[in-house]
Structures are given as structure tokens and as C-alpha cells.
Design a protein around this motif. Sequence first.
Motif, mmCIF file in Angstrom:
data_model
loop_
_atom_site.group_PDB
_atom_site.id
_atom_site.type_symbol
_atom_site.label_atom_id
_atom_site.label_comp_id
_atom_site.label_asym_id
_atom_site.label_seq_id
_atom_site.Cartn_x
_atom_site.Cartn_y
_atom_site.Cartn_z
ATOM 1 N N VAL A 108 0.831 -1.203 0.000
ATOM 2 C CA VAL A 108 0.000 0.000 0.000
ATOM 3 C C VAL A 108 0.867 1.255 0.000
ATOM 4 C CG1 VAL A 108 -1.682 1.307 1.359
ATOM 5 C CG2 VAL A 108 -1.964 -1.157 1.073
ATOM 6 N N GLY A 109 2.023 1.183 0.646
ATOM 7 C CA GLY A 109 2.914 2.328 0.690
ATOM 8 C C GLY A 109 3.529 2.676 -0.656
ATOM 9 N N GLU A 110 3.559 1.715 -1.587
ATOM 10 C CA GLU A 110 4.159 1.952 -2.901
ATOM 11 C C GLU A 110 3.170 2.481 -3.921
ATOM 12 O OE1 GLU A 110 7.243 1.893 -3.606
ATOM 13 O OE2 GLU A 110 7.944 1.066 -1.708
ATOM 14 N N CYS A 111 1.907 2.102 -3.803
ATOM 15 C CA CYS A 111 0.919 2.423 -4.835
ATOM 16 C C CYS A 111 -0.202 3.263 -4.230
ATOM 17 C CB CYS A 111 0.346 1.134 -5.423
ATOM 18 S SG CYS A 111 -0.864 1.395 -6.741
ATOM 19 N N ALA A 112 -0.504 4.389 -4.843
ATOM 20 C CA ALA A 112 -1.536 5.290 -4.328
ATOM 21 C C ALA A 112 -2.643 5.462 -5.364
ATOM 22 C CB ALA A 112 -0.945 6.642 -3.962
ATOM 23 N N VAL A 113 -3.843 5.054 -4.999
ATOM 24 C CA VAL A 113 -5.015 5.174 -5.866
ATOM 25 C C VAL A 113 -6.144 5.793 -5.053
ATOM 26 C CG1 VAL A 113 -6.730 3.947 -7.260
ATOM 27 C CG2 VAL A 113 -4.357 3.130 -7.196
ATOM 28 N N VAL A 114 -6.769 6.838 -5.572
ATOM 29 C CA VAL A 114 -7.967 7.395 -4.951
ATOM 30 C C VAL A 114 -9.135 7.167 -5.895
ATOM 31 C CG1 VAL A 114 -6.665 9.106 -3.644
ATOM 32 C CG2 VAL A 114 -7.605 9.719 -5.879
ATOM 33 N N CYS A 115 -10.328 7.045 -5.322
ATOM 34 C CA CYS A 115 -11.482 6.662 -6.146
ATOM 35 C C CYS A 115 -12.734 7.424 -5.745
ATOM 36 C CB CYS A 115 -11.726 5.154 -6.001
ATOM 37 S SG CYS A 115 -13.055 4.524 -7.052
ATOM 38 N N PHE A 116 -13.427 7.940 -6.757
ATOM 39 C CA PHE A 116 -14.763 8.508 -6.575
ATOM 40 C C PHE A 116 -15.738 7.589 -7.284
ATOM 41 C CE2 PHE A 116 -18.199 11.259 -8.266
ATOM 42 C CZ PHE A 116 -18.764 11.625 -7.054
ATOM 43 N N GLU A 117 -16.698 7.058 -6.524
ATOM 44 C CA GLU A 117 -17.622 6.064 -7.078
ATOM 45 C C GLU A 117 -18.999 6.255 -6.449
ATOM 46 O OE1 GLU A 117 -18.565 3.471 -4.854
ATOM 47 O OE2 GLU A 117 -17.265 4.188 -3.250
ATOM 48 N N PRO A 118 -20.014 5.528 -6.932
ATOM 49 C CA PRO A 118 -21.382 5.783 -6.456
ATOM 50 C C PRO A 118 -21.576 5.703 -4.945
ATOM 51 C CG PRO A 118 -21.454 4.472 -8.451
ATOM 52 C CD PRO A 118 -20.002 4.593 -8.082
ATOM 53 N N GLY A 119 -20.738 4.954 -4.248
ATOM 54 C CA GLY A 119 -20.875 4.875 -2.801
ATOM 55 C C GLY A 119 -20.092 5.919 -2.047
ATOM 56 N N SER A 120 -19.417 6.827 -2.764
ATOM 57 C CA SER A 120 -18.540 7.798 -2.102
ATOM 58 C C SER A 120 -19.277 8.765 -1.200
ATOM 59 C CB SER A 120 -17.741 8.582 -3.149
ATOM 60 O OG SER A 120 -16.802 7.757 -3.802
ATOM 61 N N HIS A 121 -20.569 8.974 -1.440
ATOM 62 C CA HIS A 121 -21.306 9.898 -0.574
ATOM 63 C C HIS A 121 -21.350 9.410 0.870
ATOM 64 C CE1 HIS A 121 -24.530 7.005 -1.386
ATOM 65 N NE2 HIS A 121 -25.083 7.456 -0.276
#
Length: 359
Positions: A108-121
Motif C-alpha cells: 500500500v505504501g508503494e501504490c496510491a489510488v484514490v477513487c470517486f464512485e457511487p458509494g462515495s457519498h
Amino acid sequence: MRLESLRIRGLRCLEDVAVPLGPGVTVFAGANGAGKTSILEAAFLLSHARSFRSGAKDALLQRGAAGLSVFAELRHDDGRGQRIGLGRQGVRWEARVDGDVVSLSELVGECAVVCFEPGSHDLIAGGAEERRRYLDWGVFHVEHEFISAWRRYQRALKQRNVLLRASTVPPEALFLPWEAELDAAAGVIDRLRDLYLTALRPHIEKAMAGLLPELGPMELRYRRGWAEDAPLGELLATQRGRDLARGHTTIGSHRADWSIAFEHAPLREHLSRGQEKLTALGCVLAQASLYAERKGEWPIVCLDDLASELDKAHQAAVVGQLGAVGAQVLVTGTEVPEALQAGPTRVFHVEQGHLAPLL
């Protein structure tokens, strides 16, 4: 940073899929249920060691498959390349970096992904657990001492809860060392969380000014999980009777929370569903911006079902902002969103778990 390729096996409907990826925007288009979201889910797994879909832990594995795996070629902005992977056999997860078995936290420390998806609210309207996850992922990536304090805290919490659920009440002497450990670790966790939110605040303010200017100035509020007027160790001792009755520890860092209030919508109950989504999007983009400020490279940004979640004006604004900073963006939709039709976009058609390049 960006993913140069993604290999997915046994994840939901994706039996064996190889996805070549380039810089900029890549769109995965297809009918509902085709497997588009699972591609973003695979990238998210490499960065969080969990899915962004609620209740998805057991549903990740393809029906009839013995295991699942996700491998990727990762390229950092300084030119450094890595081979990373995450696999699951039964309930056991194994992470690898450049062929070596590593801990999940190292991956997890090497790869950074952020996500906006239908459940993000749910980040705004849901329970505190989702907000703690968001907060702790960000703290983990910028504060090196966080993970050791978090592990110490989790171990002590588990041991104290075991004592609280014992068939006969244990002597006080058995509680004291675990409560002292909780006190010490919680102090570190609280300090680092508070520092992170202080650094995050201007990034959220900037995002909200662009997404929801009509709500006016915002305030970020943090609650550490126990009263401000006493050390956690003392409060754990005084609350022990109540915790024995309930069978678990009721105060501490694991009960922390944070919230956003706006001048023209002081309570989250005053936000519409659309405003909740835009607030969550602002938090996601702010976290990515702070990561870039601290690490010198943008994380990978996933936007699931973009056209259904945002109106055309906000789609264009988000895509324009991410394009300006050079972030790699992975987008899904039943078709290519209008905001992306004019720009340089790579498109894959997804059907029944199979991919075909279109552009």
C-alpha cells in the motif's frame, strides 16, 4: 505515478484480463454488469488491500475460481519502475513488490489510488468507519510513524476486548498494561491525524470553492474518540465497568470521527444527495492534491460511472483539473462521457469480462 499495465485474474467476472495503460485518461465503456468497475476495483486493491465496494470481501472471488490475483507495472514520476501484485487464496492475502513477498502495508505504501464512485457519498453521510479509513490512508502515506502506532493500538485494543469478554471478570492488573499501551499509541495517532487534517484543510477549501461555492466557507471538525479533558488511560479505567457490561472498548482512537460543515449548510442533514456527492468528490481530490504536494507525484485517480454521478459541467471541471496536473485517470461509463469525447482519451469496450480497444 501511473500504472503501465494491469493483469487481473479471478476477480468477479474478470477471468484473465490484461490491460495496457498509458498516461492521461483511459475510459472503460460498456453495459452495466460488464466488468468495468472491477477494473477500477483491481487498481484500488493494490493501494488499499480492500475493495471500495461495501460488503465486497467475499464477493471479490469469481464463482468457481480457487483464487484471485492483481499484478501491475507501476511507474513513478522520477522514472522508477516497480512490479507489484496482490493475490488471494482462500482467506489469505499475499503481496509482492518486484517479486519479493512483502507486508500489505509495504504494498500500500508503494501504490496510491484514490477513487470517486457511487458509494462515495457515504464519506459524508455514512458512518464514522468510512471517514476513519479515508483519514488513516492519508496519514499513513505522509506520516511514517503512524503505522507502528496504529498496529500497537490495534493489538492492545484486541487484548483489552478479550479481557472484557471473559466469562469471569479479570483482575485489574491484567487491564493496566493494555490500557497504558492504548493511551500511548492513541496519543501518537491523535497527533498525526490532527496534523494531517490541518494540512488537508486548505486543499478541501480550494476543492469546495470550485465545486460548491454556493454553500459558503467550510469548517473541518475532528473528534478524537475520547474526552478532551483527560488522558485516555484514566478514562479507560473509569469506564471499565461500562465496557465490561458491553463487552468492548467504547472510547479511543477507534471511535474517532471528522466532519465538514458549511456556512449555509451547518449540518450534513442539510445537504442534498448531489451536494453530498460533490463534497465527497472534493475530499477525494483534496487528498490526492495533498499526496502530490508531499510526495511529488499525483496518485492514480479512478472515477467510476462518472456521467451518472456528476452533471456535465462538473464532469468537465474535474477532468480539466486532473488533466492540468497530469494525473493518470481511469474512468468507467456506459459510454464515453461527453467531457472526454473531445480530448485525447484511450477507450476500451468492456463486455462480459472481456476488453477490446476502441481508440
